[in-house]
Design an enzyme around this catalytic site. Structure first.
Site, PDB file in Angstrom:
ATOM      1  N   HIS A  96       2.564  -3.523   6.919  1.00 35.28           N
ATOM      2  CA  HIS A  96       1.596  -2.478   6.573  1.00 35.28           C
ATOM      3  C   HIS A  96       1.537  -1.481   7.727  1.00 35.28           C
ATOM      4  O   HIS A  96       2.192  -1.633   8.735  1.00 35.28           O
ATOM      5  CB  HIS A  96       0.204  -3.094   6.384  1.00 35.28           C
TER       6      HIS A  96
ATOM      7  N   ARG B 216      -3.242   4.828  -2.194  1.00 35.82           N
ATOM      8  CA  ARG B 216      -3.108   3.483  -1.617  1.00 35.82           C
ATOM      9  C   ARG B 216      -2.785   2.405  -2.662  1.00 35.82           C
ATOM     10  O   ARG B 216      -1.989   1.504  -2.415  1.00 35.82           O
ATOM     11  CB  ARG B 216      -4.445   3.142  -0.949  1.00 35.82           C
TER      12      ARG B 216
ATOM     13  N   GLU C 160       1.622   3.801   3.037  1.00 35.50           N
ATOM     14  CA  GLU C 160       2.078   3.295   4.337  1.00 35.50           C
ATOM     15  C   GLU C 160       3.597   3.381   4.404  1.00 35.50           C
ATOM     16  O   GLU C 160       4.305   2.374   4.431  1.00 35.50           O
ATOM     17  CB  GLU C 160       1.532   1.872   4.536  1.00 35.50           C
TER      18      GLU C 160
ATOM     19  N   HIS D  18       0.855  -1.194   0.000  1.00 33.75           N
ATOM     20  CA  HIS D  18       0.000   0.000   0.000  1.00 33.75           C
ATOM     21  C   HIS D  18       0.890   1.242   0.000  1.00 33.75           C
ATOM     22  O   HIS D  18       1.716   1.437   0.894  1.00 33.75           O
ATOM     23  CB  HIS D  18      -0.933  -0.013   1.213  1.00 33.75           C
TER      24      HIS D  18
ATOM     25  N   GLU E 132       0.619  -4.882  11.049  1.00 36.52           N
ATOM     26  CA  GLU E 132       0.217  -3.474  10.942  1.00 36.52           C
ATOM     27  C   GLU E 132       1.064  -2.700  11.936  1.00 36.52           C
ATOM     28  O   GLU E 132       0.918  -2.852  13.140  1.00 36.52           O
ATOM     29  CB  GLU E 132      -1.274  -3.302  11.279  1.00 36.52           C
TER      30      GLU E 132
END
Ligand SMILES: *[C@@H]1O[C@H](CO)[C@@H](O)[C@H](O)[C@H]1NC(C)=O
Ligand SMILES: *[C@@H]1O[C@H](CO)[C@@H](O)[C@H](O)[C@H]1NC(C)=O
Ligand SMILES: *[C@@H]1O[C@H](CO)[C@@H](O)[C@H](O)[C@H]1NC(C)=O
Ligand SMILES: [Zn+2]
Length: 479
Positions: free
Chosen positions: A368, A299, A247, A244, A442
């Site tokens: 991410h 994104r 990020e 993405h 994440e």
């Protein structure tokens, strides 16, 4: 002349250092990237090709406003030959409680009308980005529906301006002497990241090699760096970042791992040295560059979709239960799954590489942001693989190491269970290929800065996650 003699002495000293440093299992030419000799495996899922004539009405109908925005951007490019940066002045980020029934529906409606976009969130709250001209309207809507929220970011452009300041002069001088421009004091452009990878391959040819496994839609290299002591029975770990585009902490963290293992390989633990490491720090180079040049919050990748809607969500494009829950069939959606599984050059190259590699991958970690989660399959639906206990145990140990090192708390669970279903992710696909320890991590934070995380976070986030990765390495070695 004195200075000439000094130069000669220095040169000889340098030569001695080079010659006396041990060449660790120097790889034979051609051996660096062994391929399977077997025939290509078929794509995991038998998905029929979807076409753009399909009905978008069930999910994210293409809102006129998106189409118009995109056309305006395209016109700007044509006129000026220099894309204009999207200005987020006055845009706000709110943390909205979704515990009240109907709240998610209200948010979904606003999103489909393109008045807001959704960022992170969990089962009881969601972070939304609001365009400046509708802040008042949405305040009214939430008051009327008694939906609770906090304003987390008052002016997003202000945060963007402060996020990634230029390096100071000392740092730039250092860069020139080092032979590469990479630091962990800034979010760097792709050129610096790739330059760093090439520099390492040149500097440590006995353990490091770099390979482009294909081209992105816009023709950029898709580069992988491998670190290996060359032993043929090593286990392998694959790490990706930057699927993405926005990020930014992800490529920064993954390149930090590369830096640590490459520069300190001789003194690394036997666990680290005994694994073949494959790093792909920027899976989506077109999107990544676009976040630097045009839209900080982009994104997807940059492949044209339908009319003026651009980009596929690469993390909805992998071929395990492709097209399932939590993925959109509308090219205008931020979670557009693509026209079929592996329709994008980036995901196709990555999957083909893993399938054809002779490496024995026992872990796949995709980085991410944001939210601080350690997630394991499945993402496509509320289900877990038979060995999920092993993944849960290891995930908890990794989270513990992170917390001990840097203090950040990571929640551990399955993607669909802890968050929401999202089919077509790289982690599900990796698991479906028999790679046991497959995680989506994440990274920080939990919403205060969200995607626009200041550079001062890079080293602390990378360091604590390196501690997590070491725990994973020790498990991989044990198996
Ligand atoms: C969800 O996020 C909100 C906001 O960060 C937090 O207050 C809440 O505790 C979180 N809920 C869960 C279940 O993690
Ligand atoms: C804001 O609300 C007013 C009144 O409800 C409405 O007329 C207007 O179209 C809204 N603006 C947007 C951008 O939705
Ligand atoms: C790959 O590793 C697994 C254990 O993770 C082992 O059982 C298997 O024999 C290895 N395969 C090869 C080809 O080395
Ligand atoms: Zn992501």
């Amino acid at each position: 002349m004195g200075s000439k003699r000094q130069t000669v002495v220095l040169f000889l000293a340098a030569l001695t250092v080079v010659l006396s440093s041990p060449l660790i299992n120097e790889l034979q030419p051609g051996e660096e990237w062994p391929q399977r000799n077997s025939v290509r495996q078929p794509v995991a899922d038998d998905q029929t090709e979807q076409t753009l004539t399909e009905d978008f009405s069930t999910d994210d109908p293409a809102p006129a406003a998106v189409v118009e925005d995109a056309i305006i951007v395209a016109k700007t490019i044509e006129r000026d030959h220099e894309p204009k940066k999207i200005d987020y002045s006055g845009s706000q980020v709110w943390q909205v409680s979704t515990t009240k029934s109907g709240a998610r529906q209200v948010i979904g409606r606003l999103r489909r009308r393109n008045l807001i976009s959704t960022w992170g969130g969990n089962q009881s709250s969601v972070d939304i980005l609001i365009k400046p001209n509708v802040v008042e309207n949405i305040t009214r809507v939430f008051k009327r529906e008694s939906i609770d929220y906090n304003v987390v970011i008052e002016d997003l452009q202000k945060r963007i301006n402060e996020e990634n300041p230029p390096l100071d002069n000392d740092e730039i001088e250092l860069q020139d002497r080092r032979g590469h421009r990479m630091t962990w004091k800034q979010y760097h452009r792709l050129e610096d990241i790739y330059g760093f990878m090439d520099y390492l391959a040149k500097t440590y040819p006995s353990i490091i090699s770099v390979k482009s496994i294909g081209k992105s839609f816009e023709g950029r290299d898709l580069k992988i760096l491998r670190i290996s002591n060359g032993k043929s029975d090593n286990k392998a770990v694959f790490i990706d970042g930057g699927i993405h585009a926005r990020e930014w902490i992800s490529p920064a963290t993954v390149t930090y791992f590369i830096y640590q293992f490459a520069e300190y390989f001789d003194v690394e633990s036997d666990d680290i040295k005994g694994i073949d490491w494959y790093f792909m720090p920027v899976v989506n180079p077109d999107g990544y560059e676009y976040t630097h040049t045009v839209d900080r919050l982009w994104r997807k990748n940059r492949k044209p979709g339908y009319r003026a809607c651009t980009g596929t969500d690469l993390n909805r494009n992998f071929g395990h239960h492709w097209g399932g829950k939590g993925a959109s069939n509308s090219p205008c959606s931020e979670i557009y799954r693509g026209s079929n599984a592996f329709s994008e050059p980036e995901t196709l190259a990555l999957s083909e590489f893993i399938k054809s590699s002779a490496a024995n991958f026992s872990a796949y970690v995709t980085y991410h942001s944001y939210g601080q989660y350690m997630l394991y399959p499945w993402g496509y639906d509320n289900a877990v693989p038979p060995d999920y206990k092993d993944l849960d145990n290891l995930g908890k140990k990794m989270a513990e190491a992170i917390s001990k090192t840097g203090g950040s708390q990571y929640q551990v669970g399955s993607s669909s269970g802890l968050l929401y279903p999202a089919a077509g992710g790289s982690d599900d696909w990796a698991k479906s290929q028999g790679i046991k320890y497959s995680y989506t991590i994440e990274l920080s934070d939990t919403g205060r800065y969200g995607f626009v995380l200041p550079t001062s976070f890079i080293v602390p986030v990378a360091k604590e996650n390196l501690a997590g990765l070491r725990v994973l390495a020790s498990q991989v070695i044990k198996e």
